[in-house]
Design an enzyme around this catalytic site. Structure first.
Site, PDB file in Angstrom:
ATOM      1  N   LYS A 159      -5.848  24.517  23.876  1.00 25.39           N
ATOM      2  CA  LYS A 159      -6.940  24.584  24.858  1.00 25.39           C
ATOM      3  C   LYS A 159      -6.983  23.268  25.610  1.00 25.39           C
ATOM      4  O   LYS A 159      -6.616  22.235  25.055  1.00 25.39           O
ATOM      5  CB  LYS A 159      -8.277  24.785  24.134  1.00 25.39           C
ATOM      6  N   ASP A 212     -10.216  29.560  32.072  1.00 19.65           N
ATOM      7  CA  ASP A 212     -11.382  29.700  31.190  1.00 19.65           C
ATOM      8  C   ASP A 212     -12.570  29.429  32.132  1.00 19.65           C
ATOM      9  O   ASP A 212     -12.416  29.585  33.359  1.00 19.65           O
ATOM     10  CB  ASP A 212     -11.301  28.688  30.032  1.00 19.65           C
TER      11      ASP A 212
HETATM   12  O1  2IT Z   1     -10.683  31.915  25.480  1.00 21.11           O
HETATM   13  C1  2IT Z   1      -9.662  32.515  25.840  1.00 21.11           C
HETATM   14  O2  2IT Z   1      -9.053  33.285  25.093  1.00 21.11           O
HETATM   15  C2  2IT Z   1      -9.187  32.310  27.213  1.00 21.11           C
HETATM   16  N1  2IT Z   1      -9.816  31.557  27.952  1.00 21.11           N
HETATM   17  C3  2IT Z   1      -7.923  32.952  27.684  1.00 21.11           C
HETATM   18  C4  2IT Z   1      -6.747  32.127  27.282  1.00 21.11           C
HETATM   19  C5  2IT Z   1      -5.427  32.604  27.839  1.00 21.11           C
HETATM   20  O3  2IT Z   1      -4.435  31.887  27.559  1.00 21.11           O
HETATM   21  O4  2IT Z   1      -5.347  33.613  28.507  1.00 21.11           O
END
Ligand code: 2IT
Length: 445
Positions: free
Chosen positions: A126, A166
């Site tokens: 993340k 996100d």
């Molecule tokens: O919290 C999540 O799963 C997302 N923001 C999507 C992450 C993604 O790599 O598609």
């Protein structure tokens, strides 16, 4: 508490106590893992818990950019590469003033288990920044994204780490980030997901988190001998996720009576129509970040500064941000007859609220219910690798099948350990086992 679990939890608190959200996420997962840790001594022998709470790598960097007035601005950028046991790091980027390293560690930790549940080969990661896109011009957002990627591109890659969106990062930002990566690295590869269709984005990706959470609710309702059609629903959130959920709920004949924005919530007794769903997009595009105009347009009521959990509903979908639904909200929902809460934001409920709901009604944790977003990101990676693209129907079918697998895996795992109907336990344990087994197989790394 099991002494090994307790020791690692205490050590984690001693080292990271200031990162409240991270500790909240770790505590919840560890509480679920006690039974499996006791049944399988190999996890302690291989120090899996000590290793799984420590990100493999964290990157923090300066993001300088110049605003429209010609002034220098500096934000902080991050990428947390949490766990690569089952695939390249994968997870979104959040641009929001509340973002800290602790926020991203909680999100990266959760993402590791979520991605494991999707059945696809993706590790957990993340990233993001404390940059606030609200009120910024298009050019400012572009310059910020270019500066952010100028550093981030040294650390990611299609087989290494694949970010996506996100909160505060949507198609526009992903486009600017992709353009800068391509320019610096001279590679056209699937290094980001959530791209526009013209340059490799998957169909259904914008809707996937919202659609997925509704499919998950359908599978839970099936176990209760009920259906989504005719259910009264309250939603929070003003982003892509709430919009996708509203769209699918309306298609399936549920009655969406509440939606919310940063300014308050809308109560629409008649239930939302497709025009209402489309208007949600218009409101967001206006960049004002208010839901209030919806009331006048559709003859609904606007309730200023309050959360939608006080309306009478059968099902609630928190789709905004972590800890948006507290124990008091949870009790109000239950007192008003709510039978199910489908957590769609990551850790959308406070620890007390999640426990109370899980013990009282049917509760889906975010890492299971919202996994449809990253699952379709995984499908976007597959399509990019194959250099082809699937149709709407193909992607939607795969998304449904994945949500069913996640549901059944969580449900069956809970049942196997004598915790039938406990989706928090089932999701945590099922997500953990796959990652832990991969870590053991790969040796001490
Ligand atoms: O919290 C999540 O799963 C997302 N923001 C999507 C992450 C993604 O790599 O598609």
């Amino acid at each position: 508490m099991n002494p090994y679990v307790e020791k690692v939890l205490n050590d984690t608190i001693a080292k990271n106590g200031h990162e409240k959200e991270f500790i909240q996420a770790v505590t919840e997962v560890f509480e679920s893992l006690e039974a499996v840790i006791e049944a399988e001594p190999k996890y302690e022998k291989h120090a899996i818990l000590e290793r799984i709470v420590e990100p493999e790598r964290v990157i923090q960097f300066r993001v300088p950019w110049i605003d429209d007035q010609g002034n220098y601005q500096v934000n902080r950028g991050y990428r947390v590469q949490f766990n690569s046991a089952i695939g390249p790091y994968k997870g979104g980027l959040r641009f929001h003033p509340s973002v800290t390293m602790g926020t991203l560690k909680f999100l990266g930790f959760e993402q590791t288990f979520k991605n494991s549940l999707t059945t696809l080969p993706m590790g957990g990661g993340k990233g993001g920044s404390d940059f606030n896109p609200k009120g910024k011009s298009n050019n400012e957002v572009m310059r910020f994204c270019q500066s952010f990627m100028t550093e981030l591109c040294k650390h990611i890659g299609a087989d290494t780490d694949v970010p996506a969106g996100d909160i505060g990062v949507g198609g526009r930002e992903v486009g600017y980030l992709f353009g800068q990566y391509k320019r610096i690295r001279n590679e056209f590869v699937g290094v980001l997901t959530g791209k526009a269709r013209e340059f490799g984005g998957s169909r259904i990706r914008p809707e996937a988190t919202g659609y997925g959470t509704v499919y998950f609710a359908q599978y839970m309702l099936e176990k209760l001998g009920q259906e989504i059609k005719g259910k009264t629903v309250a939603l929070s959130g003003f982003g892509n996720v709430a919009w996708g959920a509203a769209q699918k709920l309306v298609q399936l004949g549920a009655k969406v009576v509440a939606i919310s924005g940063p300014d308050g919530y809308i109560y629409d007794e008649k239930g939302m129509t497709q025009e209402g769903v489309d208007y949600m997009l218009e409101l967001r595009a206006s960049n004002n970040d208010v839901v209030e105009p919806y009331a006048a347009k559709f003859g609904a009521t606007f309730v200023k500064g309050r959360k939608p959990w006080e309306v009478k509903c059968d099902i609630a979908f928190p789709c905004a941000i972590q800890n948006e639904l507290n124990e008091e909200d949870a009790k109000t929902l239950v007192a008003n007859g709510c039978i199910m809460v489908v957590e769609t934001s990551n850790m959308g409920c406070t620890a007390d609220a999640a426990k109370y709901l899980n013990n009282t009604i049917t509760f889906a944790p975010g890492k299971a219910a919202n996994a449809g977003g990253v699952a379709v990101s995984g499908l976007e990676m597959s399509q990019n690798s194959m250099r082809l693209s699937w149709t709407n129907e193909e992607v939607d079918e795969k998304l449904k099948a994945i949500m069913k697998e996640i549901h059944d895996n969580a449900y069956d795992t809970a049942e196997k350990y004598g915790r039938k109907g406990d989706y928090i336990f089932g999701a945590n344990v099922a997500g953990f086992i796959k990652v832990a087994e991969a870590m053991i197989a790969q040796g001490h790394c």
